[in-house]
Design a protein around this motif. Structure first.
Motif, PDB file in Angstrom:
ATOM      1  N   ILE A 189       0.853  -1.198   0.000  1.00 15.74           N
ATOM      2  CA  ILE A 189       0.000   0.000   0.000  1.00 15.74           C
ATOM      3  C   ILE A 189       0.885   1.242   0.000  1.00 15.74           C
ATOM      4  CG2 ILE A 189      -1.789   1.286   1.244  1.00 15.74           C
ATOM      5  CD1 ILE A 189      -2.618  -1.357   2.561  1.00 15.74           C
ATOM      6  N   GLU A 190       0.560   2.193  -0.842  1.00 16.26           N
ATOM      7  CA  GLU A 190       1.271   3.467  -0.844  1.00 16.26           C
ATOM      8  C   GLU A 190       0.586   4.435   0.111  1.00 16.26           C
ATOM      9  OE1 GLU A 190       1.534   4.895  -4.833  1.00 16.26           O
ATOM     10  OE2 GLU A 190       3.256   3.604  -5.319  1.00 16.26           O
ATOM     11  N   PHE A 191       1.380   5.194   0.826  1.00 16.91           N
ATOM     12  CA  PHE A 191       0.872   6.202   1.760  1.00 16.91           C
ATOM     13  C   PHE A 191       1.472   7.549   1.363  1.00 16.91           C
ATOM     14  CE2 PHE A 191       0.743   2.174   4.092  1.00 16.91           C
ATOM     15  CZ  PHE A 191      -0.587   2.153   4.478  1.00 16.91           C
ATOM     16  N   PRO A 192       0.770   8.298   0.507  1.00 14.42           N
ATOM     17  CA  PRO A 192       1.334   9.544  -0.014  1.00 14.42           C
ATOM     18  C   PRO A 192       1.435  10.664   1.008  1.00 14.42           C
ATOM     19  CG  PRO A 192      -0.945   9.270  -0.729  1.00 14.42           C
ATOM     20  CD  PRO A 192      -0.559   8.001  -0.054  1.00 14.42           C
ATOM     21  N   GLN A 193       0.726  10.518   2.118  1.00 13.97           N
ATOM     22  CA  GLN A 193       0.804  11.544   3.156  1.00 13.97           C
ATOM     23  C   GLN A 193       1.540  10.951   4.366  1.00 13.97           C
ATOM     24  OE1 GLN A 193      -0.693  14.676   2.528  1.00 13.97           O
ATOM     25  NE2 GLN A 193      -2.537  14.341   1.350  1.00 13.97           N
ATOM     26  N   LEU A 194       0.829  10.590   5.413  1.00 12.02           N
ATOM     27  CA  LEU A 194       1.460  10.032   6.602  1.00 12.02           C
ATOM     28  C   LEU A 194       1.451   8.510   6.566  1.00 12.02           C
ATOM     29  CD1 LEU A 194      -0.015  12.361   9.393  1.00 12.02           C
ATOM     30  CD2 LEU A 194       2.198  12.544   8.238  1.00 12.02           C
ATOM     31  N   GLU A 195       2.484   7.913   7.112  1.00 15.89           N
ATOM     32  CA  GLU A 195       2.539   6.461   7.274  1.00 15.89           C
ATOM     33  C   GLU A 195       1.747   6.065   8.525  1.00 15.89           C
ATOM     34  OE1 GLU A 195       4.216   4.110   5.464  1.00 15.89           O
ATOM     35  OE2 GLU A 195       5.081   5.492   3.992  1.00 15.89           O
ATOM     36  N   PRO A 196       1.175   4.858   8.541  1.00 10.47           N
ATOM     37  CA  PRO A 196       0.387   4.434   9.712  1.00 10.47           C
ATOM     38  C   PRO A 196       1.142   4.516  11.033  1.00 10.47           C
ATOM     39  CG  PRO A 196       0.017   2.935   7.886  1.00 10.47           C
ATOM     40  CD  PRO A 196       1.119   3.856   7.460  1.00 10.47           C
ATOM     41  N   ASP A 197       2.451   4.203  11.031  1.00 10.62           N
ATOM     42  CA  ASP A 197       3.171   4.196  12.306  1.00 10.62           C
ATOM     43  C   ASP A 197       3.304   5.585  12.915  1.00 10.62           C
ATOM     44  OD1 ASP A 197       4.977   5.166  10.459  1.00 10.62           O
ATOM     45  OD2 ASP A 197       6.623   3.827  11.017  1.00 10.62           O
ATOM     46  N   LEU A 198       3.142   6.630  12.107  1.00  5.79           N
ATOM     47  CA  LEU A 198       3.183   7.994  12.635  1.00  5.79           C
ATOM     48  C   LEU A 198       1.881   8.373  13.335  1.00  5.79           C
ATOM     49  CD1 LEU A 198       4.972   9.846   9.688  1.00  5.79           C
ATOM     50  CD2 LEU A 198       5.965   9.117  11.877  1.00  5.79           C
ATOM     51  N   LEU A 199       0.848   7.568  13.128  1.00  8.98           N
ATOM     52  CA  LEU A 199      -0.460   7.842  13.732  1.00  8.98           C
ATOM     53  C   LEU A 199      -0.841   6.772  14.762  1.00  8.98           C
ATOM     54  CD1 LEU A 199      -2.281   8.732  10.390  1.00  8.98           C
ATOM     55  CD2 LEU A 199      -1.676  10.357  12.181  1.00  8.98           C
ATOM     56  N   ARG A 200       0.082   5.921  15.118  1.00  9.36           N
ATOM     57  CA  ARG A 200      -0.205   4.759  15.949  1.00  9.36           C
ATOM     58  C   ARG A 200      -0.843   5.136  17.285  1.00  9.36           C
ATOM     59  NH1 ARG A 200       2.197  -0.423  16.091  1.00  9.36           N
ATOM     60  NH2 ARG A 200       2.584  -0.016  13.894  1.00  9.36           N
ATOM     61  N   ILE A 201      -1.910   4.420  17.635  1.00 13.91           N
ATOM     62  CA  ILE A 201      -2.591   4.556  18.916  1.00 13.91           C
ATOM     63  C   ILE A 201      -2.306   3.298  19.719  1.00 13.91           C
ATOM     64  CG2 ILE A 201      -4.826   4.840  20.071  1.00 13.91           C
ATOM     65  CD1 ILE A 201      -4.122   7.256  18.381  1.00 13.91           C
ATOM     66  N   GLU A 202      -1.693   3.431  20.883  1.00 14.07           N
ATOM     67  CA  GLU A 202      -1.298   2.254  21.649  1.00 14.07           C
ATOM     68  C   GLU A 202      -2.382   1.766  22.611  1.00 14.07           C
ATOM     69  OE1 GLU A 202       1.275   0.597  20.975  1.00 14.07           O
ATOM     70  OE2 GLU A 202       2.433   2.006  19.743  1.00 14.07           O
ATOM     71  N   ASP A 203      -3.344   2.628  22.931  1.00 14.12           N
ATOM     72  CA  ASP A 203      -4.287   2.269  24.003  1.00 14.12           C
ATOM     73  C   ASP A 203      -5.746   2.359  23.575  1.00 14.12           C
ATOM     74  OD1 ASP A 203      -4.294   5.014  23.730  1.00 14.12           O
ATOM     75  OD2 ASP A 203      -4.335   5.439  25.876  1.00 14.12           O
ATOM     76  N   TRP A 204      -6.002   2.092  22.271  1.00 16.48           N
ATOM     77  CA  TRP A 204      -7.389   2.064  21.797  1.00 16.48           C
ATOM     78  C   TRP A 204      -8.160   0.977  22.543  1.00 16.48           C
ATOM     79  CZ3 TRP A 204     -10.647   4.943  19.032  1.00 16.48           C
ATOM     80  CH2 TRP A 204     -11.823   4.364  18.560  1.00 16.48           C
ATOM     81  N   GLN A 205      -9.343   1.332  23.041  1.00 15.46           N
ATOM     82  CA  GLN A 205     -10.114   0.398  23.860  1.00 15.46           C
ATOM     83  C   GLN A 205     -11.050  -0.452  23.001  1.00 15.46           C
ATOM     84  OE1 GLN A 205      -9.637   0.061  27.338  1.00 15.46           O
ATOM     85  NE2 GLN A 205      -7.874   1.289  26.687  1.00 15.46           N
ATOM     86  N   LEU A 206     -10.861  -1.751  23.057  1.00 16.59           N
ATOM     87  CA  LEU A 206     -11.770  -2.693  22.416  1.00 16.59           C
ATOM     88  C   LEU A 206     -12.892  -3.047  23.388  1.00 16.59           C
ATOM     89  CD1 LEU A 206      -9.252  -5.027  20.582  1.00 16.59           C
ATOM     90  CD2 LEU A 206     -10.683  -3.226  19.591  1.00 16.59           C
ATOM     91  N   PRO A 207     -13.924  -3.755  22.943  1.00 18.53           N
ATOM     92  CA  PRO A 207     -15.010  -4.152  23.855  1.00 18.53           C
ATOM     93  C   PRO A 207     -14.503  -4.967  25.039  1.00 18.53           C
ATOM     94  CG  PRO A 207     -15.659  -4.500  21.574  1.00 18.53           C
ATOM     95  CD  PRO A 207     -14.206  -4.153  21.549  1.00 18.53           C
ATOM     96  N   ASP A 208     -15.229  -4.864  26.150  1.00 20.72           N
ATOM     97  CA  ASP A 208     -14.892  -5.665  27.334  1.00 20.72           C
ATOM     98  C   ASP A 208     -14.896  -7.148  27.000  1.00 20.72           C
ATOM     99  OD1 ASP A 208     -14.748  -3.341  28.823  1.00 20.72           O
ATOM    100  OD2 ASP A 208     -16.843  -3.462  29.488  1.00 20.72           O
TER     101      ASP A 208
END
Length: 327
Positions: free
Chosen positions: A269-288
């Motif tokens: 996949i090409e990312f012409p703007q930001l790469e995913p690792d620059l936007l990484r969220i480490e603590d996104w909450q999934l369902p209980d």
């Protein structure tokens, strides 16, 4: 013959204010050549937001009306004729839109809004030949998919592919939960086949504020500050699970798209703007905890009656009361 790599545009965006949001969307679509790449003059353009529910209007369960407004305005600016459509789980598209603050933008831009029902388009496929989709969606000249990024108690996450399940008309969605929900792999493949059939020209994901935890409606808002766009909805979803730091095999729609060979590898996949690792969220909450996808017959019947009650009794009564004030 060399095939072009799918491209996913990712940017930071933190505001739903009109001018700032319009600027963000123009930046987002710039690598593709702007909205004019997707919409020709005179095209009938379906805008497919996530109109899940009118029950929690402040909890970011639906695509923000500000985003829909700006996308619609961009379509109009290049000569397209936008209209909104969806098939909410409970109530009508207009009723859910009204509860979530859409009426002013519908009035200002003179945007029609339709429920997907009545005429249906039957897809042709070996495993899902009886899957029927909205004719209104299938016959639009252009489809712009406008999902909201949310955690999901049945499917882990809902993003671009899952949002297109709203193109299954009426209460047929509940019957698909009954028919395919006992097998998460099969249900994921059904959602992928739905997305392949609809084949949206453009997906723009509303990730400025997401919905985490016990989604798709019982979680809480979470500022993400992200907008994403792609012509390949499977590539977009693959990029988003990377950003949210969730293994692809934990998300049935992404896992199914990989099994079926329609999801590109991240390295393809090409990312012409930001790469995913620059936007990484480490603590996104999934369902209980995850709950079963399948609906037992009593639940299907209960769901159908709830939908009919909201659409034909509760919503009309609310409109009646609004129209009989003392002003």
């Amino acid at each position: 013959m060399q095939t072009q790599k799918p491209s996913v545009s990712l940017i930071r965006a933190t505001s739903y204010e009109r001018e700032a949001l319009r600027e963000s969307l123009e930046t987002l679509l710039e690598p593709f050549g702007g909205m004019a790449t997707f919409v020709n003059r005179g095209d009938r353009v379906l805008l497919k937001p996530n109109l899940l529910t009118g029950a929690r209007p402040s909890k970011e369960c639906t695509t923000r009306p500000e985003l829909v407004y700006e996308v619609a305005q961009m379509v109009i600016d290049v000569g397209g004729k936008p209209f909104l459509g969806d098939s909410p789980a409970f109530g009508s598209a207009k009723g859910v839109a009204a509860a979530n603050g859409y009426l002013p933008i519908l009035a200002e831009l003179n945007l029609p809004i339709i429920d997907f029902h009545g005429q249906r388009y039957e897809t042709i496929g070996e495993n899902f030949h009886h899957l029927r989709l909205s004719k209104e969606a299938m016959e639009a000249d252009v489809v712009i998919n406008l999902p909201k990024v949310k955690s999901h108690m049945q499917l882990t996450l809902t993003m671009g592919v899952k949002n297109l399940f709203g193109c299954v008309p009426g209460k047929m969605k509940a019957w698909w939960h009954l028919e395919a929900g006992k097998d998460a792999n099969r249900f994921g493949e059904m959602l992928v086949e739905t997305a392949r059939a609809i084949n949206p020209n453009l997906t723009i994901l509303d990730g400025i504020i997401g919905h985490e935890g016990n989604g798709p409606s019982n979680g809480e808002p979470r500022l993400l500050g992200i907008l994403a766009a792609a012509s390949n909805v499977f590539a977009l979803d693959r990029a988003m699970v990377e950003i949210l730091n969730i293994p692809p095999d934990q998300v049935p729609t992404v896992a199914a798209s990989q099994r079926l060979g329609v999801c590109p590898e991240l390295t393809d996949i090409e990312f012409p703007q930001l790469e995913p690792d620059l936007l990484r969220i480490e603590d996104w909450q999934l369902p209980d905890k995850l709950v079963p996808i399948d609906f037992a017959m009593p639940r299907v019947i209960k769901s159908t009656f709830k939908h009919l009650y909201i659409r034909f009794i509760k919503e009309p009564m609310t409109a009646y009361h609004q129209g009989t004030g003392n002003s």
